[in-house]
Design a protein around this motif. Sequence first.
Motif, PDB file in Angstrom:
ATOM      1  N   ALA A 136     -53.360 -81.248  33.570  1.00  0.00           N
ATOM      2  CA  ALA A 136     -52.939 -82.643  33.686  1.00  0.00           C
ATOM      3  C   ALA A 136     -53.468 -83.373  32.464  1.00  0.00           C
ATOM      4  O   ALA A 136     -54.651 -83.264  32.134  1.00  0.00           O
ATOM      5  CB  ALA A 136     -53.513 -83.260  34.947  1.00  0.00           C
ATOM      6  N   HIS A 138     -54.360 -86.842  30.651  1.00  0.00           N
ATOM      7  CA  HIS A 138     -54.598 -88.236  30.962  1.00  0.00           C
ATOM      8  C   HIS A 138     -53.780 -89.154  30.072  1.00  0.00           C
ATOM      9  O   HIS A 138     -53.419 -88.802  28.952  1.00  0.00           O
ATOM     10  CB  HIS A 138     -56.087 -88.553  30.761  1.00  0.00           C
ATOM     11  N   GLY A 139     -53.497 -90.324  30.595  1.00  0.00           N
ATOM     12  CA  GLY A 139     -52.911 -91.360  29.763  1.00  0.00           C
ATOM     13  C   GLY A 139     -51.410 -91.282  29.694  1.00  0.00           C
ATOM     14  O   GLY A 139     -50.756 -90.522  30.399  1.00  0.00           O
ATOM     15  N   VAL A 140     -50.875 -92.112  28.833  1.00  0.00           N
ATOM     16  CA  VAL A 140     -49.422 -92.217  28.678  1.00  0.00           C
ATOM     17  C   VAL A 140     -48.987 -91.401  27.477  1.00  0.00           C
ATOM     18  O   VAL A 140     -49.523 -91.566  26.396  1.00  0.00           O
ATOM     19  CB  VAL A 140     -49.007 -93.684  28.465  1.00  0.00           C
ATOM     20  N   HIS A 141     -48.057 -90.529  27.671  1.00  0.00           N
ATOM     21  CA  HIS A 141     -47.517 -89.742  26.574  1.00  0.00           C
ATOM     22  C   HIS A 141     -45.998 -89.833  26.631  1.00  0.00           C
ATOM     23  O   HIS A 141     -45.360 -88.989  27.271  1.00  0.00           O
ATOM     24  CB  HIS A 141     -47.958 -88.281  26.692  1.00  0.00           C
ATOM     25  N   GLY A 143     -42.324 -89.267  26.265  1.00  0.00           N
ATOM     26  CA  GLY A 143     -41.672 -88.022  25.870  1.00  0.00           C
ATOM     27  C   GLY A 143     -42.462 -86.786  26.263  1.00  0.00           C
ATOM     28  O   GLY A 143     -42.150 -85.677  25.847  1.00  0.00           O
ATOM     29  N   ARG A 144     -43.491 -86.989  27.068  1.00  0.00           N
ATOM     30  CA  ARG A 144     -44.289 -85.840  27.514  1.00  0.00           C
ATOM     31  C   ARG A 144     -43.424 -84.842  28.243  1.00  0.00           C
ATOM     32  O   ARG A 144     -42.541 -85.185  29.012  1.00  0.00           O
ATOM     33  CB  ARG A 144     -45.373 -86.356  28.475  1.00  0.00           C
ATOM     34  N   THR A 146     -43.327 -81.600  30.856  1.00  0.00           N
ATOM     35  CA  THR A 146     -44.125 -80.895  31.850  1.00  0.00           C
ATOM     36  C   THR A 146     -44.239 -79.426  31.464  1.00  0.00           C
ATOM     37  O   THR A 146     -43.516 -78.927  30.589  1.00  0.00           O
ATOM     38  CB  THR A 146     -43.466 -80.958  33.237  1.00  0.00           C
ATOM     39  N   TRP A 147     -45.124 -78.735  32.165  1.00  0.00           N
ATOM     40  CA  TRP A 147     -45.285 -77.299  31.949  1.00  0.00           C
ATOM     41  C   TRP A 147     -43.953 -76.594  32.108  1.00  0.00           C
ATOM     42  O   TRP A 147     -43.570 -75.740  31.298  1.00  0.00           O
ATOM     43  CB  TRP A 147     -46.306 -76.767  32.952  1.00  0.00           C
ATOM     44  N   GLU A 149     -40.926 -77.811  31.800  1.00  0.00           N
ATOM     45  CA  GLU A 149     -39.985 -78.129  30.720  1.00  0.00           C
ATOM     46  C   GLU A 149     -40.333 -77.345  29.459  1.00  0.00           C
ATOM     47  O   GLU A 149     -39.447 -76.825  28.775  1.00  0.00           O
ATOM     48  CB  GLU A 149     -39.995 -79.636  30.442  1.00  0.00           C
TER      49      GLU A 149
END
Lengths: 598, 598
Positions: A136, A138-141, A143-144, A146-147, A149
């Motif tokens: 996980a 932290h924070g805002v990313h 365009g992050r 996920t695992w 994706e």
Amino acid sequence: MTDPTPSADARRWLADFGAALARQDLTAATALFGDDAYWRDLVAFTWNIRTQEGPAAIREMLAARLADTAPTDFALDGEATAADGITDAWFTFETRVARGRGHLRLKNGQAWTLLTTMVELKGFEEKKGPRRIKGAEHGVHPGRKTWLERRQEEQATLGYTEQPYVVIIGGGQGGIMLAARLRRLGVPTIVVERNEKPGDSWRKRYKSLCLHDPVWYDHLPYLPFPDDWPVFAPKDKIGDWLEMYAKVMELNYWGSTTAKKASFDEATGEWTVVVDRAGQEVVLRPKQLVFALGVSGYANVPKIAGAETFLGEQHHSSRHPGPEGYQGKKVVVLGSNNSAHDICAAMVEQGVDVTMVQRSSTHIAPSDSLMELALGGLYSEQAVKNGIDHHTADLVFASVPYRIMHTFHIPVYEEMKKRDADLYARLEKAGFMLDFGDDGSGLFMKYLRRGSGYYIDVGASELVANGSIKLKSRVNIERINPRSVTLSDGTELPADLIVYATGYGSMNQFLADLVSPEVADRVGKVWGLGSGTTKDPGPWEGELRNMWKPTNQANLWIHGGNLHQSRHYSQFLSLQLKARYEGLDTPVYGQAPVHHLR
Amino acid sequence: MTDPTPSADARRWLADFGAALARQDLTAATALFGDDAYWRDLVAFTWNIRTQEGPAAIREMLAARLADTAPTDFALDGEATAADGITDAWFTFETRVARGRGHLRLKNGQAWTLLTTMVELKGFEEKKGPRRIKGAEHGVHPGRKTWLERRQEEQATLGYTEQPYVVIIGGGQGGIMLAARLRRLGVPTIVVERNEKPGDSWRKRYKSLCLHDPVWYDHLPYLPFPDDWPVFAPKDKIGDWLEMYAKVMELNYWGSTTAKKASFDEATGEWTVVVDRAGQEVVLRPKQLVFALGVSGYANVPKIAGAETFLGEQHHSSRHPGPEGYQGKKVVVLGSNNSAHDICAAMVEQGVDVTMVQRSSTHIAPSDSLMELALGGLYSEQAVKNGIDHHTADLVFASVPYRIMHTFHIPVYEEMKKRDADLYARLEKAGFMLDFGDDGSGLFMKYLRRGSGYYIDVGASELVANGSIKLKSRVNIERINPRSVTLSDGTELPADLIVYATGYGSMNQFLADLVSPEVADRVGKVWGLGSGTTKDPGPWEGELRNMWKPTNQANLWIHGGNLHQSRHYSQFLSLQLKARYEGLDTPVYGQAPVHHLR
């Protein structure tokens, strides 16, 4: 003044050794070894898998490799022990680029055997334990991904718009284990496997097949079998485990994919590997190519006169489906080693008439005796209880030089001869040709020298001894007729099925098919030690030919062996590949010359 | 005379205790406990999960259970330790039918806390280690079936021509773990799960979801995660692990199967469980029925005036798909605990306008602080390094009586208040309502008491503090309009999506639906300790209501909890079921009465 203890002796030796190396005093360093000393190095000093035999060879290696290796921090790990005049010690050490673990045997204050192994590359350690990734974030990313994706993206692009660094041809346990190690080291890798799913190579074998090595010997890296795993795992259970393992280890595993052709471009240092992926041609361009097609991979089928006239079925043991459907038929099995025994026993169990044709002697090692006498100290419930897990056992195994390994084994088989005297006597009475290896050193040496010539008895030998499995020995099949075979003693055996339990050839024959005959010859014979025993011609190699180390074809490697070897040596092969991936300098010392082509 | 050591003290106490019990001297046995003593028993003495609080309760339990339990062989295991006046010791013991493991805390020579747990039933041990099955069977066995054939046969007959002993409704991690334990104990079991594959309950959650508990806390039985597993596993990775675990553990897992109705026949002691298996009705007849539908299973959706008029989307957090597609929309999330924070943070990351509506205070526990301060001693890289694996950690956790557990935790959260003072100050400045539990005992007590009311902060709190997540606190949604919501303070918020992050209800509501309202009432409220704190009304229970132990409905059990609890308590539930399967006498002591229906 206190008596010297094993630990004190070991510490002193390590201190002297470290000091001599630090001041580059080859004479002093070499003097720490006895006249019959062996220094086996797995990558750390030599970027090779190589045993230096005797002080002269040790000195020569140090002359070439000491400065660049820059070894330091030799430190005893735990307490040393002593028995029968030998002091036994584990130690850690570092080099300029790596951390290592080693083992030492002292005799009269001098080193008798030294093992140095590379454990990890500094700065390129596996992300495990305290280094494990967070998961996980932290924070805002914005365009992050996920695992899932990222995984899906990798699966869509690797091999297409992104090239892997390594391609492994062969997705059996060897390829799978190496791929798991490379994944953990962050080396982009694709495994190509002609079967559909991981584990299929096991599932497709004859139905009675179980592992011949006991569970404690068989663990895969990173994820040992649970403690209720059967001693000898049935093939489908292993198949399921491998399928699961490939998935949770996040391997890029291309099933239903057949390698068609591979060629190396010296100029770019890149391979072109053409594969058929479920009907579609894909061109892969890795830098490194690994063949993991099996010590028991390239089927040997002898050419026998008249084979094309045979009206029944004939197939190699690797394609044998099992005894179903052969009731009432006559089965002839050519060969007398592991597969032959398994197949004949399964036939007898289904009431099928089967004859084993034995051409040459076989080493019979009853499974219980083997487990107890040969493996028990290292790979057993008792060993685990004594604090010897498979990591330790692997290193102990690796610490015994091949040159003298047979001397460790001969007494084991002397004992086995006594323990199982009754079975052996009845086998000989039935006409079976027995051996214990050319020098009485038994199963494992036969395996290392020639990869064949034995049967780990889980019940079939009783059937040979009592005649349930019919036996014709000291003969070969001279001629095949439409409904029978003619043996070299003139006997004719009616036959509806012929099974060629006739083993496997050197793995470089795969290279001839997939790359070119020139490259196959450049690499040369795979496996064997050069012991000068049956099917293992000299000169002495000191290590298994071409396994897990640089070959004479640039960027071409061979991985495999039994589960123990695939597990342990995948560590060293993966480190050699990782070092190259990261652009580290990897000057190979003592590249083995080729003496035999097959 | 040598000074007494912790081990000597512990040995003496155990000897005195064992002797008093052996001669059935309740007075002497009870006198070994201090006035504020607790004896927690997991099955071994009470066939229940029960804490005896104080000498009188301890004496009462012994009076009822001592003779039948027949405990013997109390023996210190390892060395005892002492700190701050408390001696800490592990011990083993036996009963007439079982082997056990326990933990002891001594204060001034008397027991302060005693934990006794059942490890295995004599004669019914798991086939592991030295007892593991062979796999390959020697000799000729006409009609022998391979592992695969036996497995396929089982899958074809169990539930049809053969009935399972146990049916588990719910195939998430709880059901899966219990089924794995039952498989190892040889208890025929079917798991029914409405989703298609194991792990789907995780895969179907919103895409940013990761585990909130760190990896060392999360291992499944028998097969711990590899040492490179992320600290907080992403949902799809967990999904894949569960899928493979169910396969290699050989579970009889019926996916795409929905339980429709279950009823118990007192006379036959058998359940009739009607399920829809991929469109086909199947009637199962187990003796035991386990509900493993989740502490966070039965979604709570408040009824708000005007909900039916809403033109946008509305769903409970358990059905929330993630932020995709909501760009440019207005999102209102009702609730302020874990799911609400995760969902709002993901919205912000996608640039979606989102408002959190906080009705009541939330305990915010920053993840790093929680890991370090609350879990670090037991479940962390450091703990592993200190020789505390999760088996030991589970037992240490279990050895702390619920009655005094909050006193262990209050200092942890005092420290957290200081460590994260800045974040808390900024949250309060933003209007967020904070708490640390009614008595300052923080997260885990809130979890045990009410299963809700907290957020393990992995980044969303920063977004609340800095206003990226808009906040309306001290309000509720009073009315829902076609395109907006009206809050209790009169404010109107435009809304295209309403997410009810409003938690879950007592698990016995599943019983009302699947069995009957009478049975749901007979079983009563599930979870909570009776602490008299918010949402956990008294009287004091001493254990979690109805979890992992006999309920007031014969042959009905409830399993679940977080990964640690599902792992640890599946051991005790599986043993209770195995004992009944084998027809052992299991007289339950201290069956908990029902005080609340929901």
